[in-house]
Write a protein that holds these residues in place. Sequence first.
Motif, PDB file in Angstrom:
ATOM      1  N   ALA A   1      -5.334   7.048  -2.034  1.00 50.01           N
ATOM      2  CA  ALA A   1      -5.027   6.404  -0.992  1.00 50.01           C
ATOM      3  C   ALA A   1      -5.925   7.099   0.277  1.00 50.01           C
ATOM      4  O   ALA A   1      -6.369   8.034   0.159  1.00 50.01           O
ATOM      5  CB  ALA A   1      -3.546   7.108  -0.505  1.00 50.01           C
TER       6      ALA A   1
ATOM      7  N   LEU B   1      -7.317   6.731   4.379  1.00 48.95           N
ATOM      8  CA  LEU B   1      -7.136   6.257   5.719  1.00 48.95           C
ATOM      9  C   LEU B   1      -8.441   6.394   6.527  1.00 48.95           C
ATOM     10  O   LEU B   1      -9.063   7.451   6.344  1.00 48.95           O
ATOM     11  CB  LEU B   1      -6.244   7.119   6.724  1.00 48.95           C
ATOM     12  CG  LEU B   1      -4.537   6.753   6.267  1.00 48.95           C
ATOM     13  CD1 LEU B   1      -3.506   7.857   7.134  1.00 48.95           C
ATOM     14  CD2 LEU B   1      -4.193   5.161   6.539  1.00 48.95           C
TER      15      LEU B   1
ATOM     16  N   SER C   1       0.859  -1.170   0.126  1.00 47.80           N
ATOM     17  CA  SER C   1      -0.219   0.214  -0.126  1.00 47.80           C
ATOM     18  C   SER C   1       0.875   1.337   0.117  1.00 47.80           C
ATOM     19  O   SER C   1       2.166   1.155   0.289  1.00 47.80           O
ATOM     20  CB  SER C   1      -0.912  -0.097   1.331  1.00 47.80           C
ATOM     21  OG  SER C   1      -0.998   1.050   1.795  1.00 47.80           O
TER      22      SER C   1
ATOM     23  N   THR D   1      -1.879  -6.469   4.045  1.00 49.40           N
ATOM     24  CA  THR D   1      -2.559  -5.812   5.057  1.00 49.40           C
ATOM     25  C   THR D   1      -2.490  -6.367   6.387  1.00 49.40           C
ATOM     26  O   THR D   1      -2.108  -7.740   6.512  1.00 49.40           O
ATOM     27  CB  THR D   1      -3.952  -5.816   4.682  1.00 49.40           C
ATOM     28  OG1 THR D   1      -4.197  -5.568   3.369  1.00 49.40           O
ATOM     29  CG2 THR D   1      -4.798  -4.711   5.612  1.00 49.40           C
TER      30      THR D   1
ATOM     31  N   PHE E   1       0.963   3.443   2.161  1.00 53.40           N
ATOM     32  CA  PHE E   1       1.450   3.591   3.376  1.00 53.40           C
ATOM     33  C   PHE E   1       2.079   2.419   3.866  1.00 53.40           C
ATOM     34  O   PHE E   1       2.485   2.416   5.171  1.00 53.40           O
ATOM     35  CB  PHE E   1       0.214   3.571   4.403  1.00 53.40           C
ATOM     36  CG  PHE E   1      -0.937   4.516   3.949  1.00 53.40           C
ATOM     37  CD1 PHE E   1      -0.748   6.009   4.295  1.00 53.40           C
ATOM     38  CD2 PHE E   1      -2.143   4.358   3.345  1.00 53.40           C
ATOM     39  CE1 PHE E   1      -1.602   7.007   4.098  1.00 53.40           C
ATOM     40  CE2 PHE E   1      -3.141   5.308   2.780  1.00 53.40           C
ATOM     41  CZ  PHE E   1      -2.586   6.724   3.290  1.00 53.40           C
TER      42      PHE E   1
ATOM     43  N   TRP F   1      -0.571  10.287   6.792  1.00 56.55           N
ATOM     44  CA  TRP F   1      -0.180   9.444   7.747  1.00 56.55           C
ATOM     45  C   TRP F   1       0.713  10.163   8.846  1.00 56.55           C
ATOM     46  O   TRP F   1       0.261  10.233  10.080  1.00 56.55           O
ATOM     47  CB  TRP F   1       0.757   8.125   7.289  1.00 56.55           C
ATOM     48  CG  TRP F   1       0.911   7.217   8.724  1.00 56.55           C
ATOM     49  CD1 TRP F   1       1.868   7.227   9.496  1.00 56.55           C
ATOM     50  CD2 TRP F   1       0.309   5.947   9.019  1.00 56.55           C
ATOM     51  NE1 TRP F   1       1.797   6.279  10.350  1.00 56.55           N
ATOM     52  CE2 TRP F   1       0.941   5.250   9.805  1.00 56.55           C
ATOM     53  CE3 TRP F   1      -0.570   5.098   7.968  1.00 56.55           C
ATOM     54  CZ2 TRP F   1       0.399   4.064  10.292  1.00 56.55           C
ATOM     55  CZ3 TRP F   1      -1.186   4.098   8.658  1.00 56.55           C
ATOM     56  CH2 TRP F   1      -0.349   3.491   9.806  1.00 56.55           C
TER      57      TRP F   1
ATOM     58  N   ASP G   1      -5.729   1.632   7.192  1.00 59.87           N
ATOM     59  CA  ASP G   1      -5.469   1.758   5.789  1.00 59.87           C
ATOM     60  C   ASP G   1      -6.589   1.265   5.056  1.00 59.87           C
ATOM     61  O   ASP G   1      -6.817   0.102   4.956  1.00 59.87           O
ATOM     62  CB  ASP G   1      -3.981   1.077   5.485  1.00 59.87           C
ATOM     63  CG  ASP G   1      -3.838   1.176   3.984  1.00 59.87           C
ATOM     64  OD1 ASP G   1      -4.579   2.185   3.268  1.00 59.87           O
ATOM     65  OD2 ASP G   1      -2.812   0.180   3.438  1.00 59.87           O
TER      66      ASP G   1
ATOM     67  N   THR H   1      -6.832   1.847   1.458  1.00 61.65           N
ATOM     68  CA  THR H   1      -6.364   1.802   0.216  1.00 61.65           C
ATOM     69  C   THR H   1      -6.725   0.429  -0.602  1.00 61.65           C
ATOM     70  O   THR H   1      -7.349   0.385  -1.653  1.00 61.65           O
ATOM     71  CB  THR H   1      -4.987   2.153  -0.152  1.00 61.65           C
ATOM     72  OG1 THR H   1      -4.500   3.158   0.966  1.00 61.65           O
ATOM     73  CG2 THR H   1      -4.564   2.186  -1.343  1.00 61.65           C
TER      74      THR H   1
END
Lengths: 407, 519
Positions: free
Chosen positions: A158, A160, A22, A45, A24, A223, A67, A69
């Motif tokens: 992206a 969150l 991802s 993940t 992140f 982030w 996350d 995404t």
Amino acid sequence: MSAFDVNENVSPINFKEVLQPSPFQSRIDEYGIVQEWMSWNGYKTARVFDTLASEYFAIRSTCGVMDLTPMEKYRISGPDALTYLNRLVTRDITLLKPNRVTYVIWCNDEGKVLDDGTVFHLQNGDYRLCSQHHQLDWLLLSSLGFDVTIEKETHDVAALAVQGPTSCAALMEAGLVDIDRLKPFDIGYMTLNGMELMISRTGFTGDLGYEVWTHPDRALDLWDLIFSVKEQGLFDIRPTGLGALDMVRIEAGFIMPGDDFNTAETAVRADRVRSPYELGLAWLVDLEKPYFTGKQALIAENREPAKQRLVRLVVEGNKPPTDAFLYDQKGGSRIGTIKSCVWSPILKTNVALADIEFQKGSVPIEIWAEIYYQKELEWRATWVRCNISKKPFWAHPRSSITPPQKF
Amino acid sequence: MTKPVSVVLVGGGHNGLICATYLAKSGFDVQILEARESVGGGASSIKFGGDYTVSGLAHILYGLNTKVCKDLGLDISALKSSEPLNTISLQLDENHITLGLESVSGKTISLKDQQAYRTFKREFRGYAEALEPLMMNTPPRLKDMDRKDKFTLAKLGWSLRFGLGAKSMREFLRVGGINIYDVLNEVFDSSALKGAVSFDAVLGQHMGPRTPNTVLTYLQRLWGECQDAQMIPKGGMGKISEILEKAAIDAGVKIRTGVKVKKICVADGHSDGVVLESGEHVEASIVVSNADAKTTLLDLVGAPQLDAMFCNRVNSIRQNGDVAKLHFALNDLPNFKGLSPQDLQHRLIVAPDMRYVEHAFNHSKYGEFSQHPVLEIIIPTIGDSASAPEGHHIMSISASFAPYDLKGGWSDSRRAFLNRVIETIDQYAPNFSSSIVTSDLLTPLDIEEQYNIAGGHWHHGELSIDQSFMMRPVHGSAQYQTPIKGLYLCGAATHPGGGITGMPGHNAAQRILSSGDLG
């Protein structure tokens, strides 16, 4: 009909790593100290970052960041975008105003649910459809006869999820001023430190929460911005994994396609598919709106008594009824199975989603679960009563108050 | 008596006319809306080159259903020639062969082949007749069968088992799904004979002799032979339509021509009329469409009124035509080598052997036309001199294979294709090219445009097993119904398919009358 020209650039990274990173990922790797990874739509993940309990309580008591995404995202644009979406889903999308989000499901021709998701009515008149599973093929197939463009943008956005009672305060502290004005399911926009942000007051936790969307290039900046609030010692903010999410979504009574029912596209056996009525989602079906895929089948089904239903159960005792069978009385006839269940730390009870057979269209009078559990490697069985809960197990008033309370 | 309710028919092809007549005879108020200037559709006559009249699309009648003729009091005997229509398969070495109903003759045909042909035709006509319960009925549903469906299936089973007998039924089940190429190699020696029979199995389809399913298409053709001998109607196919039109008008059908339907109106899943290109709204209790399934459902009804997967099934119907129609006006009778002028009243075909046909088809698979086309040639002016000026003749040709989606498009290739056909005929009749006064070519694209058939396919869709019976045009819309209540299909897109047979129109009318939609 050029709708079938699928232009998806296959990333060469797919051949180097089994799971896709991802945007992140570097931060996720840093926080994921127990290294408990899983695949979500092909992305690497975290199921758990450090401990499940601390992540769960972050969402319920402070602020959890997850996350988003990997969630499937599709951009739907063009002159027929609205009529296309309205033919796709069971809800009336003409009622969805700009900068608003709604929860939807969509069915196949036989009125069986293919997936659920959310529709975002974006600023420029485009729509974004987010779904649990990959849906591009069905979306393209449904586009025959519509002047509409469908683009998969999972990799291009992206996002969150920032969820929990202090999420609003924490985000405002991070500089996302004015988000307290957003009502549930509202969308807002802002530019912060050169970052183009879209903020929606949405989530999958049944609590106060936001989802923050940006360009993947600025993912790490976003982030760091959020976690800088934690570093200042103002709020406890923790990254949360899919394990904690699964707990809170069951508490909130949200169903998970593929876990709580077989999606129509993946079911092999004819009786494994489920209609919206059978999932308890009749409130999402608008039989008065113009034609949508499955409408004729749903009109016919709606006339018949329900055969089965996915229900919310509060299960007595302290043993989670994992994979348990359900009976109409203690030692009676089998009437269903548990699909998802969790011991709810905040409610101090076992809650579950279960598939129950209806006899002659009505709810069984009694529901009993036979639960098998281990005590020091020795198997035991116990019988407990289950009670249907009409409302979500967890629905805190703070989730819908605008502006949110300060904590 | 029931109060008359209005039925509107979209399109007045021969099936539309027949369906309308049945409904009107049952006491209903029926109106036909035809986009062209006259009714008849594919069964029309056209004028070209000034004074020449010719069948516009279909030019040989094989099997206008006898029940339909009897029910509607249609008398077509005056259009018939006194002699039965034979097929002459042209050969470059002038050893042409002549095929009749049960006999075949020619210098190269052995006694063995002559006998084999008789046996073969009787056997296969038996199979075709055994399918009668299926042809003249709504194809039975396999799911949620009602009594009529079960009855039709039982009749079919009975007809196959006891009509044919155990031995023939076994043979029928063996060959039913395979290709004509293998079957003909089993029964005949003569390559010319095999070529000629295989021609009938693939005519009008996007199929070669080796394509599985070509036994079924052959049986569908033989079904026509069971009705009546094939004929070239005097005055062209338009005469048939005139008879149908008169029967319709006599039954009380109102016919409007030159009015194109733009939209079939749907309210609450029920069709309640149509809107014309002019904007006029014609209200009706039920709508019956003679158009093909794609045009009806995707253009006139529109995807937004239908389920997504259903639309894709309709869109996937294979209905791209692979046959061009050519008309030549001639100032002299072509002199076919090895044939007498009397022979030219028959049907001439250029399909010298199965390889030739298969190779011609191969090109069409890749969006090309073959340099060696497969042709069906008739010269209608021999039996009917009124269609052309004194001493002049007309040649009407169905030329296979002419793919709808020709590589590079048709506009640049029309001339080349026309020349290939002319050069091919010149090989058999050297004076042909020099006698041409004018010519007229209809590619599948032209057929699509002029006859309002999406894809320009004769049969509104391939007659393949997956598009036949209870799957015709698609599952979810078989039995002449559509997902829209009160909207029916009655054209070649429905069971049992194309050809000037009248069966889809007949079956649709029976279905509508038994549905209760008309009260």
